[in-house]
Enzyme design. Structure first.
Site, PDB file in Angstrom:
ATOM      1  N   TYR A   1      -6.945  -3.924  -1.301  1.00 35.38           N
ATOM      2  CA  TYR A   1      -6.028  -5.018  -0.964  1.00 35.38           C
ATOM      3  C   TYR A   1      -6.482  -5.679   0.331  1.00 35.38           C
ATOM      4  O   TYR A   1      -7.227  -5.100   1.132  1.00 35.38           O
ATOM      5  CB  TYR A   1      -4.585  -4.511  -0.824  1.00 35.38           C
ATOM      6  N   CYS A   2      -6.043  -6.918   0.523  1.00 35.01           N
ATOM      7  CA  CYS A   2      -6.301  -7.651   1.767  1.00 35.01           C
ATOM      8  C   CYS A   2      -5.162  -8.652   1.958  1.00 35.01           C
ATOM      9  O   CYS A   2      -4.120  -8.523   1.323  1.00 35.01           O
ATOM     10  CB  CYS A   2      -7.673  -8.324   1.742  1.00 35.01           C
ATOM     11  N   THR A   3      -5.329  -9.633   2.803  1.00 35.06           N
ATOM     12  CA  THR A   3      -4.236 -10.547   3.131  1.00 35.06           C
ATOM     13  C   THR A   3      -3.776 -11.372   1.932  1.00 35.06           C
ATOM     14  O   THR A   3      -2.599 -11.381   1.573  1.00 35.06           O
ATOM     15  CB  THR A   3      -4.649 -11.497   4.271  1.00 35.06           C
TER      16      THR A   3
END
Length: 343
Positions: free
Chosen positions: A198-200
Site C-alpha cells: 500500500y501507499c498514499t
C-alpha cells in the site's frame, strides 16, 4: 497562448479568499504509454487553467501523476474533460477526506522522465503488467491471513505518523531504496507468500507490483487507491479501520487524520505529536515533526541556529542564503542531527 502561471501564490490565495467558493482536493494517476508528453502537458494546462484548476501534475512517457485542487462547481466539467482523453476515461479520482481550499496555489504541469522516480531501467519490465488490485474489505481480509506479508511502500517520514497495523515499514528515504530491501528480505518467499502493498494513492504500489512480478513474485496485491481510497471506503461501508494515525499528503496540509491514534513524537521534545512542519529558516526548510509548544518556543524553527537566522531582517537572511544550495540531498526529511527525538 498562456502555458504557465502568471500569478504568485499570495495573489492566488487572495483570489480564493475573495471568491469564497469551496474547492476539492483530488489526486489521480494512470500508467500508460504516452508518445508525446509535451503535447499532452500543454493541452492539460490550457484546459485546466480555464477551469481554475490548481495543483502539481507530472506527465511522462509512462503516464500521468496529478495532485490538484478543483473548484467544486467545476468538478463535472473537469471530470468530463478527463473522460474525453482516451486513456483517462473513468480514471479513479481520490478525493481528500479533509478539504482545504488552499491545498494548492499554483497550476504546475511539468514534463518528467518518470511519474515515479525509481532509478530503474523500465525497459526491462512492463509497468502496466500490475498486480491484483483489492478494495478495503478484501484488503482487511488479506492482511489477517498469516500467509500475507504487508509492506508500506512509502518513505520513513510518511509511515512515521501513520501506517497499517503489523505492516513492514522500511526505514528509507526514497521509493527506490525500498525496492531492493523488500526483494532481499522476501527472496525465499516469492512463491508461497502473498505480497500485499500500500501507499498514499496507489501510484508507487502499482509500479512496485509490476516490478516484483518481473522479479518472480507470484502472489502480488496492492491496495486500490491507496490509503486515501481505503479511508473513504471504510467510512462509506462502515468497515473496521486498520490504519493507525495520519496519512501523509503532498500538499500544504501535509497530513489527513485517519484514526485518532498519535503514533509519533515531536522531534524536539519527544511529546506525542504527528504534525509535520517545515523549518521557517528558508536556508534550511527541513521537514520535521513539531508540537505547538516547541513551535512557539523555537519560532517555527528546527534549531537554535535557524531560530537566530530567522529572527534577522529579511534582506540579511537573503544575503546569508546567497550561493548556497538547499535540497533534500543535503537536508534529509526528519534526519537532521539537530533533532533530538527523530525516529
Amino acid at each position: 497562448m498562456q502555458l504557465y502561471n502568471t500569478l504568485s501564490a499570495k495573489e492566488r490565495e487572495k483570489l480564493i479568499e475573495e471568491a469564497g467558493k469551496d474547492r476539492l482536493t483530488i489526486s489521480f494517476y494512470k500508467y500508460a504509454h504516452i508518445g508525446n508528453p509535451q503535447i499532452l502537458r500543454n493541452h492539460l494546462f490550457i484546459a485546466w487553467n480555464k477551469m481554475e484548476v490548481l495543483g502539481r501534475i507530472y506527465v511522462a512517457h509512462e503516464g500521468i501523476n496529478a495532485q490538484l485542487s478543483v473548484p467544486a462547481e467545476n468538478f463535472e466539467v473537469f471530470k468530463n474533460h478527463l473522460d474525453s482523453i482516451t486513456f483517462l476515461e473513468n480514471v479513479r479520482l481520490n478525493i481528500a477526506i479533509e478539504q482545504d481550499n488552499k491545498s494548492f496555489l499554483k497550476l504546475k504541469v511539468k514534463i518528467r522522465k518518470k511519474i515515479v522516480a525509481d532509478g530503474l531501467n523500465d525497459d526491462t519490465f512492463d509497468v502496466t503488467n500490475k498486480g491484483v488490485h483489492v478494495g478495503a474489505e478484501q484488503f482487511n481480509q488479506l492482511i489477517e491471513d498469516p500467509e500475507t506479508v504487508l509492506v508500506d511502500m512509502r518513505n520513513h517520514y510518511e509511515s512515521e505518523i501513520g501506517h497499517f497495523k503489523n505492516a513492514i515499514t522500511p526505514d528509507v528515504d526514497t521509493f527506490r531504496d525500498s525496492l531492493d530491501i523488500i526483494e532481499n528480505d522476501l527472496k525465499n518467499h516469492k512463491e508461497d507468500k502473498k505480497l500485499v502493498m500500500y501507499c498514499t494513492g496507489g501510484i508507487r504500489c502499482e509500479k512496485a507490483s509490476a516490478y516484483y512480478k518481473h522479479k518472480g513474485f507470484k502472489k502480488v496485491y496492492q491496495l486500490e487507491g491507496g490509503i486515501i481510497e481505503y479511508a473513504r471506503q471504510v467510512k462509506e461501508k462502515s468497515l473496521e479501520n486498520k490504519f493507525l494515525g495520519k496519512n501523509f499528503v503532498f500538499d500544504h496540509r501535509r497530513g489527513e487524520r485517519i484514526s485518532e491514534d498519535v503514533i509519533s513524537n515531536c522531534h524536539q521534545c519527544g511529546k506525542p505529536c504527528d504534525t509535520h512542519v517545515n523549518c521557517a529558516n528558508e536556508a534550511c526548510h527541513l521537514l520535521f515533526i513539531q508540537c505547538e509548544e516547541c513551535t512557539q518556543a523555537m519560532n517555527d524553527c528546527c534549531s537554535d541556529e535557524c531560530k537566530q537566522i530567522h529572527a534577522l531582517p529579511f534582506e540579511e537572511q537573503k544575503r546569508l542564503r546567497k550561493g548556497k544550495v538547499v535540497s533534500n540531498k543535503i537536508f534529509k526529511k526528519g534526519r537532521s542531527p539537530v533533532l533530538k527525538y527523530k525516529k
